[in-house]
Design an enzyme around this catalytic site. Structure first.
Site, PDB file in Angstrom:
ATOM      1  N   GLY A 255      -3.032  -3.084  -2.711  1.00  0.00           N
ATOM      2  CA  GLY A 255      -3.086  -3.296  -1.258  1.00  0.00           C
ATOM      3  C   GLY A 255      -3.653  -4.674  -0.925  1.00  0.00           C
ATOM      4  O   GLY A 255      -3.193  -5.331   0.013  1.00  0.00           O
ATOM      5  N   ASP A 256      -4.630  -5.128  -1.687  1.00  0.00           N
ATOM      6  CA  ASP A 256      -5.223  -6.460  -1.448  1.00  0.00           C
ATOM      7  C   ASP A 256      -4.194  -7.550  -1.749  1.00  0.00           C
ATOM      8  O   ASP A 256      -4.104  -8.562  -1.041  1.00  0.00           O
ATOM      9  CB  ASP A 256      -6.464  -6.667  -2.333  1.00  0.00           C
ATOM     10  CG  ASP A 256      -7.510  -5.586  -2.106  1.00  0.00           C
ATOM     11  OD1 ASP A 256      -7.529  -5.014  -1.005  1.00  0.00           O
ATOM     12  OD2 ASP A 256      -8.291  -5.315  -3.046  1.00  0.00           O
TER      13      ASP A 256
HETATM   14  P1  ADP Z   1      -3.458   0.424  -1.304  1.00  0.00           P
HETATM   15  O1  ADP Z   1      -3.967  -0.178  -2.591  1.00  0.00           O
HETATM   16  O2  ADP Z   1      -3.993  -0.256  -0.086  1.00  0.00           O
HETATM   17  O3  ADP Z   1      -3.555   1.929  -1.251  1.00  0.00           O
HETATM   18  P2  ADP Z   1      -0.656   0.748  -2.013  1.00  0.00           P
HETATM   19  O4  ADP Z   1      -1.049   1.623  -3.151  1.00  0.00           O
HETATM   20  O5  ADP Z   1       0.215   1.347  -0.964  1.00  0.00           O
HETATM   21  O6  ADP Z   1      -1.893   0.063  -1.294  1.00  0.00           O
HETATM   22  O7  ADP Z   1       0.089  -0.499  -2.659  1.00  0.00           O
HETATM   23  C1  ADP Z   1       0.447  -1.653  -1.948  1.00  0.00           C
HETATM   24  C2  ADP Z   1       1.859  -2.081  -2.299  1.00  0.00           C
HETATM   25  O8  ADP Z   1       1.960  -2.300  -3.721  1.00  0.00           O
HETATM   26  C3  ADP Z   1       2.928  -1.040  -1.978  1.00  0.00           C
HETATM   27  O9  ADP Z   1       3.358  -1.194  -0.629  1.00  0.00           O
HETATM   28  C4  ADP Z   1       4.014  -1.398  -2.991  1.00  0.00           C
HETATM   29  O10 ADP Z   1       4.779  -2.506  -2.558  1.00  0.00           O
HETATM   30  C5  ADP Z   1       3.208  -1.844  -4.221  1.00  0.00           C
HETATM   31  N1  ADP Z   1       2.961  -0.709  -5.138  1.00  0.00           N
HETATM   32  C6  ADP Z   1       1.808  -0.052  -5.335  1.00  0.00           C
HETATM   33  N2  ADP Z   1       1.949   0.944  -6.250  1.00  0.00           N
HETATM   34  C7  ADP Z   1       3.247   0.900  -6.641  1.00  0.00           C
HETATM   35  C8  ADP Z   1       4.052   1.663  -7.568  1.00  0.00           C
HETATM   36  N3  ADP Z   1       3.540   2.679  -8.276  1.00  0.00           N
HETATM   37  N4  ADP Z   1       5.358   1.324  -7.699  1.00  0.00           N
HETATM   38  C9  ADP Z   1       5.898   0.321  -6.981  1.00  0.00           C
HETATM   39  N5  ADP Z   1       5.199  -0.431  -6.106  1.00  0.00           N
HETATM   40  C10 ADP Z   1       3.896  -0.152  -5.928  1.00  0.00           C
END
Ligand code: ADP
Length: 312
Positions: A255-256
């Site tokens: 997310g960062d």
């Molecule tokens: P946070 O860390 O704030 O919870 P996310 O887990 O939603 O944020 O991850 C941020 C972005 O990273 C997602 O919108 C996506 O583009 C990418 N991402 C994170 N995890 C995955 C994954 N398992 N597969 C593909 N893309 C991912």
């Protein structure tokens, strides 16, 4: 230049252990200690993108000095405000495929420090080199819950856009306040916390939620959905972003990394599609690495073209 803000940074200590033994001694061979806190993860990714970036926030004590030194060693410009309290350690014990974390709360900020930092921040925002501000993470104890609104108010005064990534009460307070950030980036858990009910990843449901009054006047709301990409609202346009499947190594900090992509894209006046692509590619690239806030840009183009953006 991009200004990043980390109000409660940490020295992140990682202790890899084959086995974590309770109630006895555990000896660690490979220890890594890196500057941490969400805003500093954003900063590291921006630096890797070759964007001009300056990190600010509050630091104190020997660990604060250590953070400044480590950032300078890797060429990251910083202009922190020094407080009387001590910057915290955050420990992650990596064992048997698990991550056990011990997180210190951090210092309590005094009233005069709270006022003085706003003056320090205003000086940095006012600088004509500063084009955009990315604020990430929680507020330390001692700062009022509307502190981010005060900071956003300062940015508004100088017409500088803000990308805000925080959660819980401090985000709710911002949404209710007259001073608005340009972008917020909640995940579904954070969105659920805001509206006080469960949220699914269904685009139609997300669309209805983001039309609610609470989100009025926020130009961009980008809801990150992990492996499901993202759902975004830009003024009255809605987008679903689909991402390809990737080999995930460590998604902490994705997310960062996404926030770094959003900020960088706004800084370079990217259009909606390119902004969403950049944000998601960087989130993915972070998830594909072991280190938090590290992206291997070699794979950038390949992922960039695989992202699908649907207008809803
Ligand atoms: P946070 O860390 O704030 O919870 P996310 O887990 O939603 O944020 O991850 C941020 C972005 O990273 C997602 O919108 C996506 O583009 C990418 N991402 C994170 N995890 C995955 C994954 N398992 N597969 C593909 N893309 C991912």
């Amino acid at each position: 230049m991009i200004l990043t803000v980390t109000m409660n940074p940490s020295v992140d200590i990682s202790y890899p252990l084959e086995k974590f033994n309770l109630d006895t001694v555990n000896r660690v061979v490979e220890v890594s200690k890196t500057p941490g806190g969400k805003g500093l993860n954003v900063t590291r990714v921006l630096k890797q993108l070759n964007d001009e970036v300056v990190a600010t926030g509050l630091i104190g004590g020997a660990l604060g000095t250590d953070i400044q030194k480590k950032l300078s060693e890797i060429g990251i410009k910083n202009d922190f405000f020094e407080i009387s309290g001590e910057t915290r350690n955050c420990i992650a014990i990596l064992h048997e495929g698990n991550q056990t974390e011990i997180l210190e709360k951090g210092p309590t900020i005094t009233k005069s420090e709270s006022e003085d930092f706003l003056r320090h921040f205003e000086k940095l925002v006012k600088d004509e080199e500063t084009k955009i501000i990315a604020i990430s993470g929680s507020l330390p104890d001692g700062l009022e819950i509307d502190y981010y609104s005060k900071m956003i108010g300062i940015c508004e005064k100088y017409k500088k856009p803000v990308v805000l990534d925080c959660s819980g009460k401090s985000l709710l307070e911002v949404l209710k306040n007259e001073h608005k950030p340009k972008v917020i980036k909640p995940n579904t858990e954070e969105l659920a916390q805001l509206i006080g009910k469960d949220v699914s990843k269904d685009p139609n449901e997300l669309k209805e939620i983001l039309k609610e009054k609470l989100f009025e006047k926020i130009e961009w709301i980008i809801v990150s959905l992990g492996a499901d990409g993202a759902f975004a609202k830009h003024n009255d346009k809605f987008y679903k972003v689909n991402v390809p499947s990737i080999k995930v190594v460590n998604p902490v900090g994705s997310g960062d990394s996404t926030v770094a992509g959003i900020t960088s894209a706004i800084h370079e006046n990217a259009n909606d599609e390119d902004l969403l692509r950049k944000a998601n590619v960087l989130g993915m690239l972070n998830a594909m690495e072991n280190l938090t806030g590290f992206v291997n840009l070699k794979n950038y183009e390949e992922l960039f073209i695989k992202i699908e953006i649907i207008n809803l």
